[in-house]
Enzyme design. Structure first.
Site, PDB file in Angstrom:
ATOM      1  CE  LYS B  79     -12.829  20.285  37.118  1.00 39.92           C
ATOM      2  NZ  LYS B  79     -13.390  19.114  36.385  1.00 39.92           N
ATOM      3  CB  SER B 154     -10.252  16.951  35.547  1.00 36.64           C
ATOM      4  OG  SER B 154     -11.619  17.306  35.390  1.00 36.64           O
ATOM      5  CB  SER B 178     -13.841  15.093  35.498  1.00 34.42           C
ATOM      6  OG  SER B 178     -12.759  14.862  34.637  1.00 34.42           O
TER       7      SER B 178
END
Lengths: 95, 487
Positions: B79, B154, B178
Protein backbone atom coordinates in the site's frame (compact mmCIF):
# COMPACT_ATOMS: atom_id res chain seq x y z
CA UNK A 1 -25.08 22.56 17.86
CA UNK A 2 -25.16 24.57 14.63
CA UNK A 3 -22.03 26.15 13.27
CA UNK A 4 -22.03 29.44 11.39
CA UNK A 5 -20.08 30.58 8.38
CA UNK A 6 -17.81 32.45 10.79
CA UNK A 7 -17.11 29.27 12.79
CA UNK A 8 -16.11 27.43 9.64
CA UNK A 9 -13.87 30.31 8.57
CA UNK A 10 -12.17 30.26 11.97
CA UNK A 11 -11.54 26.53 11.79
CA UNK A 12 -10.20 26.98 8.25
CA UNK A 13 -7.66 29.52 9.54
CA UNK A 14 -6.59 27.09 12.28
CA UNK A 15 -6.31 24.36 9.62
CA UNK A 16 -4.34 26.56 7.21
CA UNK A 17 -6.98 25.91 4.57
CA UNK A 18 -9.04 28.24 2.41
CA UNK A 19 -12.67 27.45 1.67
CA UNK A 20 -13.72 29.00 -1.63
CA UNK A 21 -16.72 31.32 -1.31
CA UNK A 22 -18.80 29.31 -3.75
CA UNK A 23 -18.20 26.14 -1.74
CA UNK A 24 -19.04 27.63 1.66
CA UNK A 25 -22.76 26.81 1.63
CA UNK A 26 -22.15 23.15 0.87
CA UNK A 27 -19.41 23.03 3.48
CA UNK A 28 -21.69 24.48 6.12
CA UNK A 29 -24.43 22.03 5.29
CA UNK A 30 -22.09 19.01 5.46
CA UNK A 31 -20.50 20.26 8.64
CA UNK A 32 -23.85 20.71 10.33
CA UNK A 33 -25.13 17.34 9.10
CA UNK A 34 -22.06 15.73 10.59
CA UNK A 35 -22.40 17.53 13.92
CA UNK A 36 -26.05 16.60 14.06
CA UNK A 37 -25.09 12.95 13.60
CA UNK A 38 -22.39 12.91 16.29
CA UNK A 39 -24.81 14.55 18.71
CA UNK A 40 -26.01 10.99 19.32
CA UNK A 41 -23.10 10.79 21.80
CA UNK A 42 -24.76 13.40 24.03
CA UNK A 43 -27.52 10.91 24.80
CA UNK A 44 -25.18 8.72 26.78
CA UNK A 45 -24.32 9.55 30.36
CA UNK A 46 -20.52 9.44 30.58
CA UNK A 47 -20.22 11.38 33.84
CA UNK A 48 -18.15 8.69 35.57
CA UNK A 49 -16.42 7.21 32.51
CA UNK A 50 -12.70 7.67 32.08
CA UNK A 51 -11.56 8.68 28.59
CA UNK A 52 -9.46 6.24 26.52
CA UNK A 53 -6.94 8.02 24.33
CA UNK A 54 -5.03 4.82 23.79
CA UNK A 55 -5.93 1.14 24.26
CA UNK A 56 -2.59 -0.11 25.50
CA UNK A 57 -1.74 0.25 29.19
CA UNK A 58 1.42 2.20 28.34
CA UNK A 59 2.66 5.12 30.34
CA UNK A 60 6.08 6.39 29.43
CA UNK A 61 8.32 4.29 27.25
CA UNK A 62 11.95 4.92 28.07
CA UNK A 63 15.18 3.92 26.41
CA UNK A 64 18.83 4.52 27.10
CA UNK A 65 19.97 7.92 25.97
CA UNK A 66 22.57 6.79 23.48
CA UNK A 67 23.39 8.21 20.08
CA UNK A 68 22.38 6.05 17.18
CA UNK A 69 22.78 6.58 13.46
CA UNK A 70 20.30 9.05 11.98
CA UNK A 71 19.56 10.38 8.52
CA UNK A 72 22.43 12.33 7.06
CA UNK A 73 21.73 15.91 6.11
CA UNK A 74 21.67 15.34 2.38
CA UNK A 75 19.06 12.59 2.69
CA UNK A 76 16.98 14.60 5.13
CA UNK A 77 16.92 17.52 2.71
CA UNK A 78 16.38 15.44 -0.41
CA UNK A 79 12.60 15.97 -0.47
CA UNK A 80 12.64 19.64 0.56
CA UNK A 81 10.69 21.93 -1.79
CA UNK A 82 13.44 24.52 -1.35
CA UNK A 83 16.81 24.38 0.40
CA UNK A 84 19.95 26.44 0.69
CA UNK A 85 23.33 25.83 2.31
CA UNK A 86 22.14 22.68 4.06
CA UNK A 87 18.94 24.23 5.43
CA UNK A 88 15.25 24.16 4.58
CA UNK A 89 14.34 27.47 2.96
CA UNK A 90 11.04 29.20 3.70
CA UNK A 91 9.49 32.53 2.71
CA UNK A 92 10.26 35.55 4.89
CA UNK A 93 8.84 35.24 8.41
CA UNK A 94 9.99 38.51 10.02
CA UNK A 95 9.63 41.88 8.33
CA UNK B 1 0.10 -22.48 -16.37
CA UNK B 2 -2.11 -19.92 -14.63
CA UNK B 3 0.40 -18.88 -12.00
CA UNK B 4 -1.67 -15.87 -10.99
CA UNK B 5 -4.48 -18.13 -9.84
CA UNK B 6 -2.33 -19.88 -7.29
CA UNK B 7 -2.13 -18.80 -3.68
CA UNK B 8 1.09 -17.44 -2.20
CA UNK B 9 1.52 -20.67 -0.28
CA UNK B 10 1.26 -22.79 -3.43
CA UNK B 11 3.71 -20.53 -5.25
CA UNK B 12 6.12 -20.68 -2.33
CA UNK B 13 6.06 -24.50 -2.48
CA UNK B 14 6.60 -24.44 -6.23
CA UNK B 15 9.62 -22.19 -5.78
CA UNK B 16 11.03 -24.40 -3.03
CA UNK B 17 10.58 -27.50 -5.18
CA UNK B 18 12.07 -25.68 -8.20
CA UNK B 19 8.90 -26.23 -10.23
CA UNK B 20 9.02 -22.57 -11.17
CA UNK B 21 11.70 -19.90 -10.94
CA UNK B 22 11.22 -16.57 -9.22
CA UNK B 23 12.02 -14.85 -12.52
CA UNK B 24 9.25 -16.78 -14.27
CA UNK B 25 6.87 -15.82 -11.49
CA UNK B 26 7.85 -12.17 -11.58
CA UNK B 27 7.47 -12.09 -15.36
CA UNK B 28 4.05 -13.72 -15.16
CA UNK B 29 2.76 -11.18 -12.62
CA UNK B 30 4.37 -8.19 -14.36
CA UNK B 31 2.70 -9.32 -17.58
CA UNK B 32 -0.66 -9.50 -15.77
CA UNK B 33 -0.07 -5.96 -14.52
CA UNK B 34 0.85 -4.71 -18.00
CA UNK B 35 -2.23 -6.29 -19.50
CA UNK B 36 -4.80 -5.61 -16.79
CA UNK B 37 -3.86 -2.67 -14.64
CA UNK B 38 -5.24 -0.35 -17.30
CA UNK B 39 -8.64 -1.75 -16.29
CA UNK B 40 -8.17 -2.16 -12.55
CA UNK B 41 -5.85 0.76 -11.69
CA UNK B 42 -4.63 -1.09 -8.62
CA UNK B 43 -1.10 0.33 -8.76
CA UNK B 44 0.12 3.90 -8.41
CA UNK B 45 3.79 3.02 -8.92
CA UNK B 46 5.08 -0.14 -10.61
CA UNK B 47 8.55 -1.32 -9.70
CA UNK B 48 9.32 -3.84 -12.44
CA UNK B 49 13.10 -3.32 -12.36
CA UNK B 50 13.32 -3.82 -8.60
CA UNK B 51 11.04 -6.83 -8.90
CA UNK B 52 13.22 -8.48 -11.54
CA UNK B 53 16.39 -7.81 -9.55
CA UNK B 54 14.83 -9.38 -6.44
CA UNK B 55 13.59 -12.36 -8.47
CA UNK B 56 17.08 -13.00 -9.88
CA UNK B 57 18.51 -12.81 -6.39
CA UNK B 58 15.86 -15.25 -5.11
CA UNK B 59 16.68 -17.69 -7.91
CA UNK B 60 20.35 -17.48 -6.97
CA UNK B 61 19.45 -18.23 -3.34
CA UNK B 62 17.39 -21.24 -4.41
CA UNK B 63 20.09 -22.46 -6.81
CA UNK B 64 22.67 -22.22 -4.01
CA UNK B 65 20.52 -24.52 -1.91
CA UNK B 66 19.62 -21.92 0.70
CA UNK B 67 16.53 -22.65 2.75
CA UNK B 68 14.13 -19.98 1.58
CA UNK B 69 11.67 -18.01 3.70
CA UNK B 70 7.97 -17.82 2.90
CA UNK B 71 8.18 -14.53 1.03
CA UNK B 72 11.42 -15.26 -0.86
CA UNK B 73 10.75 -14.70 -4.54
CA UNK B 74 7.02 -14.20 -3.97
CA UNK B 75 5.46 -11.32 -5.95
CA UNK B 76 3.63 -8.90 -3.65
CA UNK B 77 2.28 -5.36 -3.48
CA UNK B 78 2.58 -2.64 -0.84
CA UNK B 79 0.00 0.00 0.00
CA UNK B 80 1.31 3.41 -0.95
CA UNK B 81 1.31 4.77 2.61
CA UNK B 82 4.09 2.42 3.71
CA UNK B 83 7.51 4.04 3.28
CA UNK B 84 9.76 2.34 0.76
CA UNK B 85 13.29 3.71 0.57
CA UNK B 86 14.03 5.00 -2.90
CA UNK B 87 10.52 4.28 -4.22
CA UNK B 88 7.82 6.97 -4.24
CA UNK B 89 5.30 6.81 -1.42
CA UNK B 90 2.44 9.10 -2.36
CA UNK B 91 -0.43 8.20 -0.01
CA UNK B 92 -2.49 8.78 -3.19
CA UNK B 93 -2.13 12.50 -2.48
CA UNK B 94 -0.96 15.43 -4.60
CA UNK B 95 0.79 16.52 -1.41
CA UNK B 96 3.22 13.58 -1.60
CA UNK B 97 3.09 13.00 -5.37
CA UNK B 98 6.89 13.20 -5.62
CA UNK B 99 7.89 12.06 -2.14
CA UNK B 100 10.68 9.47 -2.15
CA UNK B 101 11.21 8.22 1.41
CA UNK B 102 14.82 8.27 2.61
CA UNK B 103 14.14 5.21 4.78
CA UNK B 104 12.15 1.99 4.92
CA UNK B 105 9.20 1.28 7.18
CA UNK B 106 9.97 -1.42 9.73
CA UNK B 107 7.65 -3.84 7.90
CA UNK B 108 9.68 -3.26 4.72
CA UNK B 109 12.90 -4.02 6.59
CA UNK B 110 11.34 -7.14 8.08
CA UNK B 111 9.99 -8.56 4.83
CA UNK B 112 13.13 -7.36 3.04
CA UNK B 113 15.12 -9.94 4.97
CA UNK B 114 13.09 -12.60 3.16
CA UNK B 115 13.78 -11.03 -0.26
CA UNK B 116 10.24 -10.82 -1.64
CA UNK B 117 9.54 -9.56 -5.16
CA UNK B 118 7.78 -6.21 -4.75
CA UNK B 119 5.75 -5.41 -7.87
CA UNK B 120 4.70 -1.91 -6.86
CA UNK B 121 2.83 0.46 -4.61
CA UNK B 122 -0.94 0.25 -4.54
CA UNK B 123 -3.72 2.79 -4.81
CA UNK B 124 -5.73 3.92 -1.81
CA UNK B 125 -8.02 6.64 -0.56
CA UNK B 126 -5.91 9.75 -0.02
CA UNK B 127 -4.08 9.39 3.33
CA UNK B 128 -6.23 6.26 3.90
CA UNK B 129 -9.36 8.36 4.41
CA UNK B 130 -12.23 6.61 2.74
CA UNK B 131 -13.89 3.30 2.10
CA UNK B 132 -13.91 3.03 -1.68
CA UNK B 133 -10.51 4.15 -3.03
CA UNK B 134 -12.43 6.84 -4.91
CA UNK B 135 -10.67 9.45 -2.77
CA UNK B 136 -7.34 8.72 -4.48
CA UNK B 137 -6.05 11.98 -5.94
CA UNK B 138 -4.92 10.06 -9.04
CA UNK B 139 -7.65 7.63 -10.13
CA UNK B 140 -10.19 5.23 -8.65
CA UNK B 141 -9.47 1.50 -8.52
CA UNK B 142 -11.99 -0.96 -9.97
CA UNK B 143 -13.17 -4.18 -8.37
CA UNK B 144 -11.84 -7.22 -10.27
CA UNK B 145 -15.13 -9.06 -9.59
CA UNK B 146 -17.08 -6.32 -11.38
CA UNK B 147 -15.29 -3.39 -12.94
CA UNK B 148 -18.22 -1.02 -12.33
CA UNK B 149 -17.94 -1.54 -8.57
CA UNK B 150 -15.50 -0.10 -6.05
CA UNK B 151 -12.91 -2.44 -4.50
CA UNK B 152 -13.61 -0.95 -1.06
CA UNK B 153 -11.03 1.06 0.77
CA UNK B 154 -8.88 2.50 1.81
CA UNK B 155 -6.56 -0.43 0.88
CA UNK B 156 -8.54 -0.92 -2.35
CA UNK B 157 -5.48 -1.17 -4.59
CA UNK B 158 -3.94 -3.93 -2.48
CA UNK B 159 -7.25 -5.84 -2.37
CA UNK B 160 -7.87 -5.49 -6.11
CA UNK B 161 -4.28 -6.53 -6.92
CA UNK B 162 -4.55 -9.74 -4.89
CA UNK B 163 -8.10 -10.60 -5.98
CA UNK B 164 -7.33 -9.88 -9.65
CA UNK B 165 -4.13 -11.91 -9.72
CA UNK B 166 -1.90 -8.84 -10.04
CA UNK B 167 -0.03 -9.80 -6.84
CA UNK B 168 0.19 -12.99 -4.81
CA UNK B 169 -0.05 -11.12 -1.50
CA UNK B 170 -0.19 -7.53 -0.29
CA UNK B 171 0.17 -5.27 2.71
CA UNK B 172 -2.45 -2.72 3.66
CA UNK B 173 -3.29 -0.57 6.65
CA UNK B 174 -6.47 -0.47 8.71
CA UNK B 175 -7.61 2.53 10.75
CA UNK B 176 -11.36 1.89 10.69
CA UNK B 177 -11.75 -1.13 8.43
CA UNK B 178 -9.39 -0.27 5.59
CA UNK B 179 -8.02 -3.82 5.26
CA UNK B 180 -11.07 -5.86 6.22
CA UNK B 181 -13.71 -4.08 4.14
CA UNK B 182 -11.81 -4.09 0.80
CA UNK B 183 -10.83 -7.73 1.41
CA UNK B 184 -14.53 -8.47 1.84
CA UNK B 185 -15.57 -6.45 -1.23
CA UNK B 186 -12.99 -8.27 -3.39
CA UNK B 187 -13.57 -11.75 -1.96
CA UNK B 188 -10.21 -12.28 -0.26
CA UNK B 189 -8.81 -12.53 3.28
CA UNK B 190 -7.66 -9.47 5.23
CA UNK B 191 -6.47 -9.07 8.78
CA UNK B 192 -6.13 -6.14 11.12
CA UNK B 193 -3.81 -7.39 13.86
CA UNK B 194 -4.04 -6.28 17.48
CA UNK B 195 -3.01 -2.65 17.89
CA UNK B 196 0.73 -2.79 18.54
CA UNK B 197 1.31 -6.27 17.10
CA UNK B 198 2.91 -4.81 13.96
CA UNK B 199 5.21 -1.80 14.02
CA UNK B 200 3.79 1.42 12.59
CA UNK B 201 7.25 2.94 12.06
CA UNK B 202 7.28 4.21 8.49
CA UNK B 203 3.53 3.94 8.03
CA UNK B 204 2.42 7.46 7.08
CA UNK B 205 0.31 8.41 10.09
CA UNK B 206 -3.43 8.95 9.77
CA UNK B 207 -4.82 8.27 13.27
CA UNK B 208 -1.95 7.02 15.37
CA UNK B 209 -3.98 5.30 18.11
CA UNK B 210 -6.01 3.35 15.52
CA UNK B 211 -3.67 2.60 12.57
CA UNK B 212 -2.33 -0.90 12.10
CA UNK B 213 -0.60 -2.65 9.16
CA UNK B 214 -1.79 -6.09 8.08
CA UNK B 215 -1.93 -8.65 5.26
CA UNK B 216 -4.35 -9.01 2.34
CA UNK B 217 -4.15 -12.49 0.86
CA UNK B 218 -5.96 -15.12 -1.16
CA UNK B 219 -6.60 -17.37 1.85
CA UNK B 220 -6.03 -17.83 5.58
CA UNK B 221 -2.83 -19.87 5.14
CA UNK B 222 -1.24 -17.00 3.22
CA UNK B 223 -2.50 -14.54 5.87
CA UNK B 224 -0.80 -16.49 8.68
CA UNK B 225 2.45 -16.68 6.73
CA UNK B 226 2.54 -12.96 5.87
CA UNK B 227 1.66 -12.07 9.46
CA UNK B 228 4.64 -14.16 10.61
CA UNK B 229 6.88 -11.95 8.50
CA UNK B 230 5.64 -8.58 9.79
CA UNK B 231 4.62 -9.07 13.45
CA UNK B 232 6.79 -8.14 16.42
CA UNK B 233 8.05 -5.48 18.77
CA UNK B 234 9.97 -2.54 17.35
CA UNK B 235 11.81 -0.08 19.54
CA UNK B 236 11.16 2.61 16.94
CA UNK B 237 7.41 2.35 17.56
CA UNK B 238 6.85 3.01 21.24
CA UNK B 239 3.29 1.68 20.92
CA UNK B 240 4.35 -1.70 19.60
CA UNK B 241 3.83 -4.57 22.04
CA UNK B 242 6.70 -6.38 23.74
CA UNK B 243 5.28 -9.87 23.41
CA UNK B 244 6.58 -13.01 21.80
CA UNK B 245 5.36 -13.68 18.29
CA UNK B 246 3.97 -17.19 17.88
CA UNK B 247 4.33 -19.08 14.61
CA UNK B 248 0.89 -18.30 13.21
CA UNK B 249 1.02 -21.22 10.80
CA UNK B 250 0.69 -23.49 13.87
CA UNK B 251 -2.88 -22.18 14.11
CA UNK B 252 -3.77 -23.52 10.67
CA UNK B 253 -5.67 -26.34 12.29
CA UNK B 254 -9.23 -27.44 11.57
CA UNK B 255 -10.83 -27.45 14.96
CA UNK B 256 -13.66 -25.37 16.38
CA UNK B 257 -15.09 -28.01 18.72
CA UNK B 258 -16.21 -26.29 21.89
CA UNK B 259 -15.13 -22.87 20.57
CA UNK B 260 -17.46 -20.26 22.06
CA UNK B 261 -18.47 -17.84 19.30
CA UNK B 262 -20.25 -14.67 20.36
CA UNK B 263 -22.95 -13.28 18.12
CA UNK B 264 -23.77 -9.59 18.74
CA UNK B 265 -27.21 -8.57 17.47
CA UNK B 266 -26.06 -4.93 17.28
CA UNK B 267 -23.84 -5.64 14.27
CA UNK B 268 -26.78 -6.54 12.05
CA UNK B 269 -27.37 -2.84 11.49
CA UNK B 270 -30.39 -1.12 9.93
CA UNK B 271 -30.16 -1.06 6.18
CA UNK B 272 -28.03 -4.19 5.97
CA UNK B 273 -28.61 -6.22 2.79
CA UNK B 274 -30.65 -9.32 3.50
CA UNK B 275 -28.21 -11.38 1.44
CA UNK B 276 -25.31 -10.21 3.60
CA UNK B 277 -27.11 -10.97 6.87
CA UNK B 278 -28.27 -14.34 5.52
CA UNK B 279 -24.75 -15.37 4.48
CA UNK B 280 -23.35 -14.51 7.89
CA UNK B 281 -26.17 -16.41 9.61
CA UNK B 282 -25.47 -19.37 7.33
CA UNK B 283 -21.80 -19.26 8.39
CA UNK B 284 -22.87 -19.23 12.03
CA UNK B 285 -24.98 -22.35 11.40
CA UNK B 286 -21.98 -23.96 9.71
CA UNK B 287 -19.76 -23.22 12.70
CA UNK B 288 -22.39 -24.75 14.97
CA UNK B 289 -22.53 -27.86 12.78
CA UNK B 290 -18.73 -28.15 13.10
CA UNK B 291 -19.00 -28.21 16.89
CA UNK B 292 -18.73 -24.57 17.92
CA UNK B 293 -21.03 -23.16 20.56
CA UNK B 294 -22.92 -20.02 19.52
CA UNK B 295 -23.55 -17.54 22.33
CA UNK B 296 -25.80 -14.50 21.94
CA UNK B 297 -23.99 -11.46 23.31
CA UNK B 298 -24.67 -7.76 23.49
CA UNK B 299 -22.26 -4.96 22.63
CA UNK B 300 -24.68 -2.15 23.47
CA UNK B 301 -22.45 0.82 22.60
CA UNK B 302 -21.83 -0.35 19.04
CA UNK B 303 -24.32 2.20 17.72
CA UNK B 304 -22.17 5.04 19.06
CA UNK B 305 -18.89 3.75 17.64
CA UNK B 306 -19.09 5.58 14.29
CA UNK B 307 -19.74 8.93 15.96
CA UNK B 308 -16.84 8.37 18.36
CA UNK B 309 -14.56 7.15 15.57
CA UNK B 310 -15.34 10.07 13.26
CA UNK B 311 -14.36 12.50 16.00
CA UNK B 312 -11.26 10.67 17.26
CA UNK B 313 -9.78 9.73 13.87
CA UNK B 314 -10.09 13.27 12.41
CA UNK B 315 -8.75 14.78 15.64
CA UNK B 316 -5.64 12.62 15.38
CA UNK B 317 -5.46 13.18 11.61
CA UNK B 318 -5.56 16.94 11.89
CA UNK B 319 -2.59 16.74 14.26
CA UNK B 320 -0.67 14.28 12.09
CA UNK B 321 -1.35 16.17 8.87
CA UNK B 322 -0.18 19.49 10.28
CA UNK B 323 3.29 18.38 9.21
CA UNK B 324 2.38 19.02 5.56
CA UNK B 325 3.34 22.66 5.60
CA UNK B 326 5.39 22.95 2.43
CA UNK B 327 8.69 23.13 4.31
CA UNK B 328 10.57 19.89 4.85
CA UNK B 329 9.04 17.54 2.29
CA UNK B 330 5.99 17.24 0.08
CA UNK B 331 4.52 19.84 -2.21
CA UNK B 332 4.80 23.60 -1.87
CA UNK B 333 2.69 26.33 -3.44
CA UNK B 334 4.30 29.74 -3.03
CA UNK B 335 2.78 32.65 -1.14
CA UNK B 336 3.69 36.16 0.00
CA UNK B 337 4.64 35.05 3.50
CA UNK B 338 5.01 31.76 5.31
CA UNK B 339 1.39 31.50 6.47
CA UNK B 340 0.10 32.19 2.98
CA UNK B 341 2.57 29.64 1.56
CA UNK B 342 1.31 26.99 3.99
CA UNK B 343 -2.34 27.83 3.35
CA UNK B 344 -1.88 27.82 -0.43
CA UNK B 345 0.00 24.53 -0.28
CA UNK B 346 -2.59 22.74 1.85
CA UNK B 347 -5.55 24.19 -0.02
CA UNK B 348 -4.18 23.16 -3.41
CA UNK B 349 -2.69 19.78 -2.52
CA UNK B 350 -5.13 18.11 -0.11
CA UNK B 351 -8.27 16.52 -1.55
CA UNK B 352 -11.81 17.20 -0.35
CA UNK B 353 -12.17 14.31 2.10
CA UNK B 354 -8.81 15.05 3.71
CA UNK B 355 -9.75 18.71 4.12
CA UNK B 356 -13.12 17.74 5.55
CA UNK B 357 -11.50 15.59 8.21
CA UNK B 358 -8.86 18.19 9.05
CA UNK B 359 -11.66 20.70 9.58
CA UNK B 360 -13.74 18.31 11.69
CA UNK B 361 -10.70 17.39 13.75
CA UNK B 362 -9.70 20.98 14.42
CA UNK B 363 -13.27 21.86 15.33
CA UNK B 364 -13.55 18.91 17.75
CA UNK B 365 -10.26 19.85 19.39
CA UNK B 366 -10.83 23.60 19.59
CA UNK B 367 -11.48 25.49 22.80
CA UNK B 368 -15.13 25.40 23.77
CA UNK B 369 -15.88 22.21 21.85
CA UNK B 370 -13.21 19.88 23.17
CA UNK B 371 -15.32 18.52 26.04
CA UNK B 372 -18.49 18.18 24.00
CA UNK B 373 -16.89 16.35 21.12
CA UNK B 374 -13.36 15.00 21.53
CA UNK B 375 -13.48 14.16 25.24
CA UNK B 376 -16.99 12.73 24.88
CA UNK B 377 -15.73 10.51 22.04
CA UNK B 378 -12.82 9.26 24.15
CA UNK B 379 -15.26 8.32 26.91
CA UNK B 380 -17.40 6.49 24.41
CA UNK B 381 -14.28 4.67 23.31
CA UNK B 382 -13.94 3.38 26.88
CA UNK B 383 -17.52 2.11 26.82
CA UNK B 384 -17.04 0.38 23.45
CA UNK B 385 -13.92 -1.33 24.77
CA UNK B 386 -15.65 -2.36 28.00
CA UNK B 387 -18.45 -3.96 25.98
CA UNK B 388 -15.86 -6.25 24.38
CA UNK B 389 -14.08 -6.92 27.68
CA UNK B 390 -17.37 -8.13 29.17
CA UNK B 391 -18.25 -10.21 26.11
CA UNK B 392 -14.84 -11.89 26.06
CA UNK B 393 -15.42 -13.16 29.58
CA UNK B 394 -18.09 -15.39 28.04
CA UNK B 395 -16.82 -16.13 24.53
CA UNK B 396 -13.56 -16.92 22.70
CA UNK B 397 -14.22 -15.03 19.47
CA UNK B 398 -16.97 -12.82 18.07
CA UNK B 399 -18.49 -13.25 14.63
CA UNK B 400 -20.09 -10.37 12.71
CA UNK B 401 -20.70 -9.03 9.20
CA UNK B 402 -18.02 -6.74 7.70
CA UNK B 403 -20.12 -4.21 5.86
CA UNK B 404 -23.86 -3.61 5.38
CA UNK B 405 -23.66 -4.26 1.64
CA UNK B 406 -21.49 -5.88 -1.00
CA UNK B 407 -19.22 -3.65 -3.13
CA UNK B 408 -21.23 -0.68 -4.36
CA UNK B 409 -21.03 1.05 -7.73
CA UNK B 410 -18.33 3.62 -8.39
CA UNK B 411 -19.76 7.10 -7.87
CA UNK B 412 -22.86 5.91 -6.03
CA UNK B 413 -22.22 7.35 -2.56
CA UNK B 414 -18.99 9.31 -2.86
CA UNK B 415 -20.87 12.62 -2.74
CA UNK B 416 -22.55 11.82 0.57
CA UNK B 417 -19.77 11.73 3.18
CA UNK B 418 -22.04 10.78 6.08
CA UNK B 419 -23.52 7.87 4.12
CA UNK B 420 -19.97 6.72 3.38
CA UNK B 421 -19.05 6.89 7.08
CA UNK B 422 -22.06 4.73 8.02
CA UNK B 423 -20.59 1.89 5.92
CA UNK B 424 -17.98 1.44 8.65
CA UNK B 425 -20.38 0.42 11.44
CA UNK B 426 -19.04 -3.14 11.79
CA UNK B 427 -15.34 -2.38 11.44
CA UNK B 428 -14.52 0.78 13.44
CA UNK B 429 -15.38 -0.63 16.89
CA UNK B 430 -12.37 -2.99 16.71
CA UNK B 431 -9.99 -0.13 16.00
CA UNK B 432 -11.39 1.82 18.93
CA UNK B 433 -10.78 -1.23 21.15
CA UNK B 434 -7.47 -2.25 19.52
CA UNK B 435 -8.70 -5.78 18.82
CA UNK B 436 -7.60 -8.11 16.02
CA UNK B 437 -10.10 -9.00 13.32
CA UNK B 438 -10.01 -11.14 10.22
CA UNK B 439 -12.25 -10.74 7.20
CA UNK B 440 -12.95 -13.76 5.03
CA UNK B 441 -15.45 -14.69 2.33
CA UNK B 442 -18.65 -16.43 3.44
CA UNK B 443 -20.98 -16.03 0.49
CA UNK B 444 -21.71 -14.64 -2.95
CA UNK B 445 -24.59 -12.30 -3.71
CA UNK B 446 -27.18 -12.87 -6.45
CA UNK B 447 -25.20 -10.39 -8.56
CA UNK B 448 -22.02 -12.42 -8.10
CA UNK B 449 -20.33 -10.11 -5.60
CA UNK B 450 -18.43 -11.54 -2.62
CA UNK B 451 -19.86 -11.33 0.90
CA UNK B 452 -17.47 -11.33 3.84
CA UNK B 453 -17.65 -11.94 7.55
CA UNK B 454 -15.48 -10.78 10.40
CA UNK B 455 -14.06 -12.83 13.25
CA UNK B 456 -12.92 -10.71 16.18
CA UNK B 457 -10.43 -11.91 18.78
CA UNK B 458 -9.15 -10.93 22.21
CA UNK B 459 -6.02 -8.77 22.27
CA UNK B 460 -3.09 -10.72 20.75
CA UNK B 461 -5.33 -13.69 19.96
CA UNK B 462 -4.55 -13.65 16.24
CA UNK B 463 -3.98 -17.38 16.71
CA UNK B 464 -7.59 -17.94 17.79
CA UNK B 465 -9.14 -16.07 14.89
CA UNK B 466 -6.79 -17.67 12.36
CA UNK B 467 -7.80 -21.10 13.61
CA UNK B 468 -11.53 -20.33 13.44
CA UNK B 469 -11.19 -18.70 10.01
CA UNK B 470 -9.06 -21.56 8.66
CA UNK B 471 -11.54 -24.18 9.88
CA UNK B 472 -14.41 -22.41 8.15
CA UNK B 473 -12.42 -21.74 4.98
CA UNK B 474 -11.41 -25.38 4.60
CA UNK B 475 -15.05 -26.47 4.86
CA UNK B 476 -15.96 -24.22 1.90
CA UNK B 477 -14.68 -23.36 -1.55
CA UNK B 478 -14.86 -19.58 -1.40
CA UNK B 479 -11.08 -19.19 -1.37
CA UNK B 480 -10.90 -21.13 -4.62
CA UNK B 481 -13.35 -18.71 -6.25
CA UNK B 482 -10.80 -16.59 -8.12
CA UNK B 483 -11.89 -13.36 -9.82
CA UNK B 484 -11.93 -13.80 -13.57
CA UNK B 485 -10.40 -10.77 -15.17
CA UNK B 486 -9.44 -11.79 -18.62
CA UNK B 487 -6.31 -10.42 -20.26
Amino acid sequence: MKVSKKDVENVAVLSRLKIADDKMDKYLEEFNNFLEYVDVLQKVDTENVKPTAHVLPLQNVFREDVIKPSLDREKALANAPEKENGYFKVPRIIE
Amino acid sequence: MDLHKKSAYELHNMLAKKEVTAVELAEAFLRRIDNLDGKLHAYITKTADLAMAAAKKADAQIAAGEKISFLTGLPGAIKDNICTEGTKTTCASKMLENFVPPYNATVMEKIGKENPVILGKTNMDEFAMGGSTENSAFFPTHNPRNLSCVPGGSSGGSAAAVAGGLAAWALGSDTGGSIRQPASFCGIVGMKPTYGRVSRYGLVAFASSLDQIGPLTRNVTDCANVLNAIAGYDERDSTSIKADVPDYTKSLVEDVKGLKIGLPAEYFVDGMDKEVADSVHKAIADFKAMGAEIVDISLPHTKYAIAAYYLIAPAEATTNLSRYDGVSYGARVDGEDIVEMMTNTRTAKFGNEVKRRIMIGNYALSAGYYDAYYLKALKMRTLVKEDYDKAFQKVDVILTPIAPTTAFKLGSIINDPLQMYLQDACTVPLNLAGLPGISLPCGVSSTGMPIGMQIIGKPLDETGIIKAAYTYEQSKDFHKNIAEVSE
